[in-house]
Design a protein around this motif. Structure first.
Motif, PDB file in Angstrom:
ATOM      1  N   ARG A 101      46.227   8.786  -8.291  1.00 26.43           N
ATOM      2  CA  ARG A 101      46.817   7.452  -8.149  1.00 26.43           C
ATOM      3  C   ARG A 101      45.771   6.461  -7.630  1.00 26.43           C
ATOM      4  O   ARG A 101      45.796   5.294  -7.975  1.00 26.43           O
ATOM      5  CB  ARG A 101      47.994   7.473  -7.155  1.00 26.43           C
ATOM      6  N   ALA A 104      43.698   5.334 -10.596  1.00 30.91           N
ATOM      7  CA  ALA A 104      44.441   5.021 -11.829  1.00 30.91           C
ATOM      8  C   ALA A 104      43.956   3.724 -12.469  1.00 30.91           C
ATOM      9  O   ALA A 104      43.923   3.609 -13.693  1.00 30.91           O
ATOM     10  CB  ALA A 104      45.933   4.934 -11.520  1.00 30.91           C
ATOM     11  N   SER A 105      43.562   2.753 -11.647  1.00 30.21           N
ATOM     12  CA  SER A 105      43.148   1.464 -12.204  1.00 30.21           C
ATOM     13  C   SER A 105      41.806   1.564 -12.927  1.00 30.21           C
ATOM     14  O   SER A 105      41.436   0.666 -13.672  1.00 30.21           O
ATOM     15  CB  SER A 105      43.071   0.416 -11.096  1.00 30.21           C
ATOM     16  N   TYR A 128      52.026  -7.484 -20.517  1.00 33.14           N
ATOM     17  CA  TYR A 128      52.798  -6.726 -19.522  1.00 33.14           C
ATOM     18  C   TYR A 128      51.938  -5.626 -18.907  1.00 33.14           C
ATOM     19  O   TYR A 128      51.858  -5.494 -17.672  1.00 33.14           O
ATOM     20  CB  TYR A 128      54.059  -6.134 -20.159  1.00 33.14           C
ATOM     21  N   LEU A 132      50.269  -4.775 -14.985  1.00 31.75           N
ATOM     22  CA  LEU A 132      50.433  -3.579 -14.150  1.00 31.75           C
ATOM     23  C   LEU A 132      49.112  -3.173 -13.508  1.00 31.75           C
ATOM     24  O   LEU A 132      49.091  -2.466 -12.500  1.00 31.75           O
ATOM     25  CB  LEU A 132      50.960  -2.406 -14.991  1.00 31.75           C
TER      26      LEU A 132
ATOM     27  N   MET B   1      47.848  -6.443  -6.075  1.00 30.90           N
ATOM     28  CA  MET B   1      49.072  -6.353  -6.879  1.00 30.90           C
ATOM     29  C   MET B   1      50.230  -5.876  -5.988  1.00 30.90           C
ATOM     30  O   MET B   1      50.244  -4.747  -5.538  1.00 30.90           O
ATOM     31  CB  MET B   1      48.842  -5.349  -8.002  1.00 30.90           C
ATOM     32  N   VAL B   6      54.882  -6.914  -9.443  1.00 29.69           N
ATOM     33  CA  VAL B   6      55.093  -5.998 -10.571  1.00 29.69           C
ATOM     34  C   VAL B   6      56.579  -5.938 -10.933  1.00 29.69           C
ATOM     35  O   VAL B   6      56.948  -5.905 -12.112  1.00 29.69           O
ATOM     36  CB  VAL B   6      54.559  -4.584 -10.243  1.00 29.69           C
ATOM     37  N   ARG B   9      57.503  -8.975 -12.952  1.00 34.74           N
ATOM     38  CA  ARG B   9      56.942  -8.869 -14.303  1.00 34.74           C
ATOM     39  C   ARG B   9      57.780  -7.883 -15.143  1.00 34.74           C
ATOM     40  O   ARG B   9      58.071  -8.140 -16.316  1.00 34.74           O
ATOM     41  CB  ARG B   9      55.495  -8.377 -14.192  1.00 34.74           C
ATOM     42  N   PRO B  90      48.317   1.867 -12.003  1.00 31.10           N
ATOM     43  CA  PRO B  90      48.383   1.895 -10.530  1.00 31.10           C
ATOM     44  C   PRO B  90      49.617   1.196  -9.977  1.00 31.10           C
ATOM     45  O   PRO B  90      49.767   1.107  -8.757  1.00 31.10           O
ATOM     46  CB  PRO B  90      47.102   1.148 -10.123  1.00 31.10           C
ATOM     47  N   ALA B  91      50.500   0.704 -10.851  1.00 24.79           N
ATOM     48  CA  ALA B  91      51.679  -0.032 -10.379  1.00 24.79           C
ATOM     49  C   ALA B  91      52.606   0.894  -9.583  1.00 24.79           C
ATOM     50  O   ALA B  91      52.827   2.033  -9.981  1.00 24.79           O
ATOM     51  CB  ALA B  91      52.435  -0.620 -11.573  1.00 24.79           C
ATOM     52  N   PRO B  92      53.149   0.399  -8.464  1.00 28.73           N
ATOM     53  CA  PRO B  92      54.020   1.262  -7.646  1.00 28.73           C
ATOM     54  C   PRO B  92      55.333   1.580  -8.358  1.00 28.73           C
ATOM     55  O   PRO B  92      55.914   0.715  -9.018  1.00 28.73           O
ATOM     56  CB  PRO B  92      54.261   0.425  -6.387  1.00 28.73           C
TER      57      PRO B  92
END
Lengths: 281, 224
Positions: A101, A104-105, A128, A132, B1, B6, B9, B90-92
């Motif tokens: 995690r 991840a970016s 979209y 993220l 972020m 998020v 969005r 990486p979004a929660p």
């Protein structure tokens, strides 16, 4: 490539099965430069062992093919590397972290399926997904650039559900690269893609590799990447059977050495396009 | 972020998808309409009887209709395995949950807004108690339905018989909330008792289950 017992060989594996190379490799020494480090990765689905102890280390800035027969564990390995599956046993370090995690970016993943919303246009999808990854400024410019990179028009207004399969694959690749990842994991990126587009995608991947990105490609059409692949990891029955520099000889396009070959000669129906011309390192 | 950025969005994306496909709204409306018409013909109640049974009738209709929407919102994420694209980002995970829950809340609220006039006409309803309390019951009750519904739909969506699974898990756990919603609504419609206790129960229920769902959602979404 820095590795131990799993270092690439120049010898063609011939039959990858039942060769000494097929036995699980011993634990490699710690390699500080490794962007991906797999140690004894085992994955079971119920009683079925999809991976039976894969150990490997790879360095940055190279393009790897993950090859093997159906059911060899290629997609499972890629999904574990992407963080979508957890290994039953063993450990995995990606970009210096065991917590996927965290990194991840810095990774991009393209799956078997398009991973896109059918009702949204290419730009809406990319906007979209770029969001993220925390992209806010210049988001439209980046999305448009990613779509153009894969050879499509960002102005297309219709939903991607109305695109051809090949176009969806290309948008899926654009989605995976829109945040400019250091490490790219691609599962069958050329399926349903026409010959010319597959070559353009292969050239794009070669360019990204030249920029220092590390790329893993699971494919049944390795010949498309013949000119740009640095190394092949051959999986067989859940084991890393061999590592080869470039593409194994026996998998190379039979006509690739001929100067006078044409698409018609190849009997090429789009399922197995020829290699990218140029781009050899 | 941030979590909220998020979530906003994702909510905008979900509403856009629903606006284009209208899967959830159409199926919910059709289902709720059927319930209103069939019950109205079956019972033919007097005005007094209507006030007594309307609370149960209204909320059961909304609960059943909501289940349709809850399944739809997650089914969309499974088509083309889009959920994987979210999971590798990486979004929660909690942003996804909040967006889905708020999205479902909006959809069910739209359904309630459209269906309430029909209930009033078909059952000849007139509230004896203060109407603003009905609004409070609607907000707390709808959130109680969708917060659990969104969570359990995420669990059941990957099972083979998800259409059956969701009601099987959701209905038993919604019984305290349903009881509170029905009794509070009946109290206001008949004017015979104060809905205060039931409103407090609903508020506590919402708080507890929202906290639990938010805390556990990351585990649910990454379960194999």
């Amino acid at each position: 490539m820095k590795s131990s017992a799993s270092a690439p060989t120049d010898a063609a594996p011939g039959g990858a099965v039942n060769t000494p190379q097929q036995t699980p490799v011993s634990r490699p020494p710690v390699n500080a430069r490794a962007v991906v480090s797999l140690e004894g990765v085992v994955r079971h689905f119920g009683r079925f062992a999809a991976l039976r102890g894969v150990t490997a280390e790879v360095d940055a800035g190279r393009l790897f093919l993950i090859l093997g027969e159906n059911g060899a564990g290629k997609s499972t390995l890629l999904r574990i590397m992407a963080g979508l599956l957890k290994p039953t046993r063993g450990s995995i370090t990606m970009l210096g972290s065991t917590d996927l995690r965290e990194v991840a970016s810095r990774m991009g993943y393209m799956g078997h399926a398009p991973l896109l919303y059918d009702e949204l246009s290419a730009m809406e999808n990319l906007r979209y997904f770029a969001g993220l990854y925390g992209i806010a400024q210049g988001i439209d410019t980046r999305c448009q650039a990613a779509i153009r990179l894969v050879g499509l028009d960002p102005e297309l207004k219709r939903g991607v559900g109305q695109y051809s399969q090949g176009m969806r694959q290309r948008i899926s690749l654009a989605r995976a690269i829109v945040h400019d990842p250091e490490l790219l994991l691609l599962d069958e990126p050329f399926s349903n893609v026409d010959v010319q587009s597959a070559r353009e995608m292969a050239r794009l991947l070669g360019n990204m590799r030249d920029e220092g990105k590390t790329i893993f490609v699971v494919t049944h059409q390795p010949v498309v990447l013949e000119a740009v692949a640095d190394e092949s990891l051959l999986l067989s029955a859940g084991l890393l059977a061999a590592r080869e520099r470039g593409l194994p000889e026996y998998m190379k396009f039979p006509y690739s050495q001929r100067a006078d070959h044409t698409d018609a000669d190849k009997g090429n129906d789009g399922a197995c396009p020829g290699p990218v011309e140029g781009g050899e390192r | 972020m941030t979590v909220m950025a998020v979530a906003r969005r994702t909510l905008a994306k979900d509403l856009r998808l629903e606006w284009r496909a209208k899967d959830a709204v159409n199926s919910m409306l059709f289902f709720a309409l059927l319930v209103v018409v069939i019950f109205s013909f079956s019972f033919d109640p007097t005005a007094e009887e209507s006030r007594r049974i309307a609370g149960g009738l209204v909320w059961v209709a909304f609960l059943f209709a909501a289940v349709v929407a809850l399944n739809q919102t997650w089914a969309r994420e499974l088509r083309n395995q889009v959920l994987d694209a979210y999971r590798v980002s990486p979004a929660p995970a909690v942003s996804l949950f909040l967006a889905k829950a708020v999205g479902n809340f909006i959809l069910v609220s739209v359904l309630e807004l459209l269906m309430t006039p029909l209930f009033v006409i078909f059952y000849n309803l007139r509230s004896v108690g203060p109407v603003y309390q009905l609004l409070l019951i609607a907000v707390l009750g709808t959130w109680a339905l969708v917060v659990n519904g969104t969570f359990f739909a995420a669990i059941s969506i990957r099972t083979r018989s998800r259409e059956i699974m969701l009601p099987l898990i959701l209905f038993p756990i919604s019984i305290p909330a349903l009881l509170a919603m029905v009794d509070a609504t009946t109290s206001v419609l008949t004017g015979e008792a104060s809905p205060r206790f039931w409103l407090q129960l609903l508020a506590v229920y919402d708080l507890v289950f929202t906290t639990v769902c938010v805390a556990l959602f990351d585990t649910v979404i990454n379960a194999e």
